[in-house]
Design a protein around this motif. Structure first.
Motif, PDB file in Angstrom:
ATOM      1  N   LYS A   1     -13.590  -9.991  24.244  1.00  0.00           N
ATOM      2  CA  LYS A   1     -12.729  -8.815  24.395  1.00  0.00           C
ATOM      3  C   LYS A   1     -11.276  -9.249  24.576  1.00  0.00           C
ATOM      4  N   LEU A   2     -11.052 -10.272  25.399  1.00  0.00           N
ATOM      5  CA  LEU A   2      -9.690 -10.777  25.625  1.00  0.00           C
ATOM      6  C   LEU A   2      -9.059 -11.299  24.335  1.00  0.00           C
ATOM      7  N   LEU A   3      -9.875 -11.867  23.469  1.00  0.00           N
ATOM      8  CA  LEU A   3      -9.372 -12.476  22.231  1.00  0.00           C
ATOM      9  C   LEU A   3      -9.458 -11.527  21.031  1.00  0.00           C
ATOM     10  N   HIS A   4      -9.890 -10.273  21.292  1.00  0.00           N
ATOM     11  CA  HIS A   4      -9.978  -9.241  20.236  1.00  0.00           C
ATOM     12  C   HIS A   4     -10.881  -9.700  19.086  1.00  0.00           C
ATOM     13  N   ILE A   5     -12.039 -10.231  19.472  1.00  0.00           N
ATOM     14  CA  ILE A   5     -13.018 -10.699  18.480  1.00  0.00           C
ATOM     15  C   ILE A   5     -14.042  -9.600  18.244  1.00  0.00           C
ATOM     16  N   GLN A   6     -14.267  -9.273  16.968  1.00  0.00           N
ATOM     17  CA  GLN A   6     -15.218  -8.222  16.596  1.00  0.00           C
ATOM     18  C   GLN A   6     -16.655  -8.685  16.867  1.00  0.00           C
ATOM     19  N   ASP A   7     -17.571  -7.709  16.942  1.00  0.00           N
ATOM     20  CA  ASP A   7     -18.971  -8.026  17.240  1.00  0.00           C
ATOM     21  C   ASP A   7     -19.586  -8.965  16.203  1.00  0.00           C
ATOM     22  N   LYS A   8     -19.291  -8.712  14.922  1.00  0.00           N
ATOM     23  CA  LYS A   8     -19.905  -9.528  13.860  1.00  0.00           C
ATOM     24  C   LYS A   8     -19.057 -10.726  13.446  1.00  0.00           C
ATOM     25  N   GLU A   9     -17.926 -10.876  14.103  1.00  0.00           N
ATOM     26  CA  GLU A   9     -17.043 -11.987  13.768  1.00  0.00           C
ATOM     27  C   GLU A   9     -17.666 -13.301  14.237  1.00  0.00           C
ATOM     28  N   VAL A  10     -17.673 -14.289  13.346  1.00  0.00           N
ATOM     29  CA  VAL A  10     -18.250 -15.606  13.665  1.00  0.00           C
ATOM     30  C   VAL A  10     -17.116 -16.549  14.048  1.00  0.00           C
ATOM     31  N   VAL A  11     -17.234 -17.111  15.253  1.00  0.00           N
ATOM     32  CA  VAL A  11     -16.166 -17.953  15.810  1.00  0.00           C
ATOM     33  C   VAL A  11     -16.583 -19.420  15.788  1.00  0.00           C
ATOM     34  N   ILE A  12     -15.731 -20.236  15.198  1.00  0.00           N
ATOM     35  CA  ILE A  12     -15.916 -21.695  15.184  1.00  0.00           C
ATOM     36  C   ILE A  12     -14.958 -22.278  16.224  1.00  0.00           C
ATOM     37  N   LEU A  13     -15.497 -23.049  17.132  1.00  0.00           N
ATOM     38  CA  LEU A  13     -14.692 -23.600  18.226  1.00  0.00           C
ATOM     39  C   LEU A  13     -14.440 -25.097  18.056  1.00  0.00           C
TER      40      LEU A  13
END
Length: 552
Positions: free
Chosen positions: A200-212
């Motif tokens: 939520k803080l990073l405004h990431i969508q539910d289906k968004e795939v995040v690579i760290l």
């Protein structure tokens, strides 16, 4: 069996943590938690270092009174412990200290981290010719690190053999024990509630795939982001899922920051890139929870083991890493994630790079840059691996769970510290077996460059005091003697001489026996240190209180 820790204190910038500092401090914390012993001796240079040691003990609920500071020259106390461990490879000076008192008194072990710097390689070079024994060890976190250390030792052995030392060998042990983590901690900070908060803080969508990616943001000395940026952008242009990259860490300097930003602006039009600074109060424990995949493509010889892939595994993330150094031992291909093939320039292609660094024509950063510039990541394989995980949530979950189990079962400190215990027990057995054979060594050995000064400079004087020389008082008036003894130019440095009480006894002996040999004096003062007594006799001759036969 007790193990003592050789600890110099905590002295680094917490805002820019280095892997070696984190690994060393985490080791000490884990040592307190998982080492079964009633007291924790610390061989430290000063009170400040001991206080730092006690702070780590407090974190593990160990009483301060159980932490005991020990002087490195207290051979008797150290021999009671049997093992001394240092969380870096620099056991050189300690090996020479032990050599003075007796090589079987205790075992030494150190931990090798980065093997790229000339400082660390110089330490290993010195270890080769130092009086290390086969009951000592340099712990290597990975097979790749062991290979480098063994190569350096072999190179020096070959060189010394060429110079005529045909039977020379360095028998120090090189066991492989990985670095550890607190697996429970990473499991605790990666719960669904924290995931929701971070995204939520990073405004990431539910289906968004995040690579760290997590770690130092330095493309010269850590990992070049180019392969990841190219692959992620390519996949983002094809997949139905939004794709983003989080770079979590800190930049060493503005040059790295600007270089990252320029590359991202030119490459990433669809893939979103987010920076989370290492000291961001909203992310005190990193951005593990917000992420779906961990990716670290180390291409730098400074990277020796790599803690972040294990931390990612403990957080339940599938990992995509370069097939490189310690990463190779950590991640199981197609089980915990994927290992991406790497390619390096052939052997002997970098002799000029090595020589320019050695001769001071270039610096360490140039050396790293020249090496990593000719190290390639297979971008095609990387793209396929990321694409598989991005398009397959079930696969991500499956690999993430097996990765978490591996982190807990293999790399948790609860597993690592017992592995060290087993090593220390093995070293103890080796040392005790050698004790039974009684090494043929002198009463006290000396460093070849730090001999007894009266031996080293023996050709400077006309002669040296002989035990057959006869000594007699030159000044017999005690008031005159006391006057001489009190002169600052006479008593320059009291410690190497007899105590004032023993000096008085010596003069009384010389009064009682007016003309006696040095041997006679030694017999008549059996409680006195022979070395101090001999030095004191020459000192009394120097200041004119005594004389000896043939000395005018």
């Amino acid at each position: 069996m007790l193990t003592a820790i050789n600890f110099d204190g905590e002295s680094y910038d917490n805002s820019k943590p280095l892997g070696i500092n984190i690994a060393s401090n985490e080791f000490i914390k884990a040592f307190f938690r998982y080492k079964s012993q009633n007291e924790f001796p610390c061989v430290c240079p000063n009170e400040s270092a001991l206080n730092d040691f006690k702070k780590f003990a407090e974190l593990a609920k160990i009483k301060e009174s159980d932490c005991i500071g020990v002087n490195q020259n207290d051979a008797k106390t150290l021999s009671n412990y049997g093992n001394i461990f240092r969380p870096d490879p620099n056991i050189v000076k300690f090996s020479w200290t032990r050599y003075y008192y007796g090589t079987t008194l205790y075992s030494l072990s150190g931990l090798v981290h980065n093997v790229a710097t000339d400082r660390v390689r110089d330490i290993i070079n010195q270890i080769v010719i130092a009086p290390t024994q086969d009951w000592d060890a340099l712990v290597c976190p990975s097979k790749a690190i062991k290979s480098v250390v063994q190569t350096l030792i072999n190179n020096w052995q070959d060189y010394l053999n060429e110079r005529g030392c045909k039977s020379f060998s360095c028998d120090i042990q090189l066991p492989i024990i990985p670095l550890g983590i607190d697996a429970h901690f990473f499991d605790k900070i990666s719960v669904p509630k924290e995931r929701k908060r971070q995204r939520k803080l990073l405004h990431i969508q539910d289906k968004e795939v995040v690579i760290l990616y997590s770690g130092r943001l330095n493309f010269l000395a850590k990992a070049n982001p180019l392969p990841l940026l190219l692959s992620a952008e390519h996949i983002a242009s094809e997949t139905k899922f939004p794709v983003s990259i989080i770079f979590h860490g800190y930049f060493n300097d503005d040059f790295n920051k600007q270089s990252f930003e320029i590359a991202i602006n030119q490459i990433c039009n669809i893939c979103r890139v987010i920076f989370v600074e290492d000291n961001d109060s909203n992310f005190p424990n990193g951005a593990w929870a917000a992420s779906d995949i961990f990716c670290s493509l180390a291409d730098n010889v400074q990277e020796s083991f790599g803690l972040t892939p294990i931390e990612a595994m403990a957080s339940g993330l599938p990992v995509v890493v370069s097939d490189w150094d310690g990463y190779r031992d950590t991640v199981r291909h197609e089980i915990d994630g994927y290992k991406i093939p790497t390619l390096m320039a052939p052997q002997d292609a970098g002799r000029d790079i090595a020589y320019k660094y050695f001769s001071g024509q270039t610096h360490y950063g140039d050396y790293l840059a020249a090496t990593q510039q000719s190290t390639a990541i297979n971008i095609g394989e990387l793209t396929n691996a990321l694409k598989t995980l991005i398009n397959n949530p079930e696969k991500r979950h499956e690999m993430g769970q097996t990765a978490k189990e591996r982190a807990k079962g293999v790399f948790d400190w609860a597993k690592i510290i017992p592995a060290y215990d087993n090593l220390w027990s093995e070293l103890d057995l080796r040392r005790n077996a050698e004790k039974l054979e009684q090494l043929n060594q002198k009463e006290q050995n000396s460093h070849p460059s730090h001999w007894d000064p009266f031996s080293l400079f023996a050709d400077f004087p006309t002669s040296e005091l002989s035990k057959n020389d006869h000594i007699f008082l030159k000044v017999k008036n005690w008031d005159e003697i006391i006057k001489l003894l009190k002169l600052k130019i006479c008593l320059v440095y009291p410690e190497p001489l007899l105590s004032f009480e023993d000096i008085t006894e010596l003069i009384l002996k010389l009064e009682q026996y007016p003309f006696q040999s040095v041997n006679d004096i030694l017999d008549r003062m059996p409680e006195a240190s022979e070395r101090k007594l001999l030095r004191t006799i020459v000192w009394l001759i120097k200041i004119g209180v005594c004389n000896h036969k043939g000395y005018v």
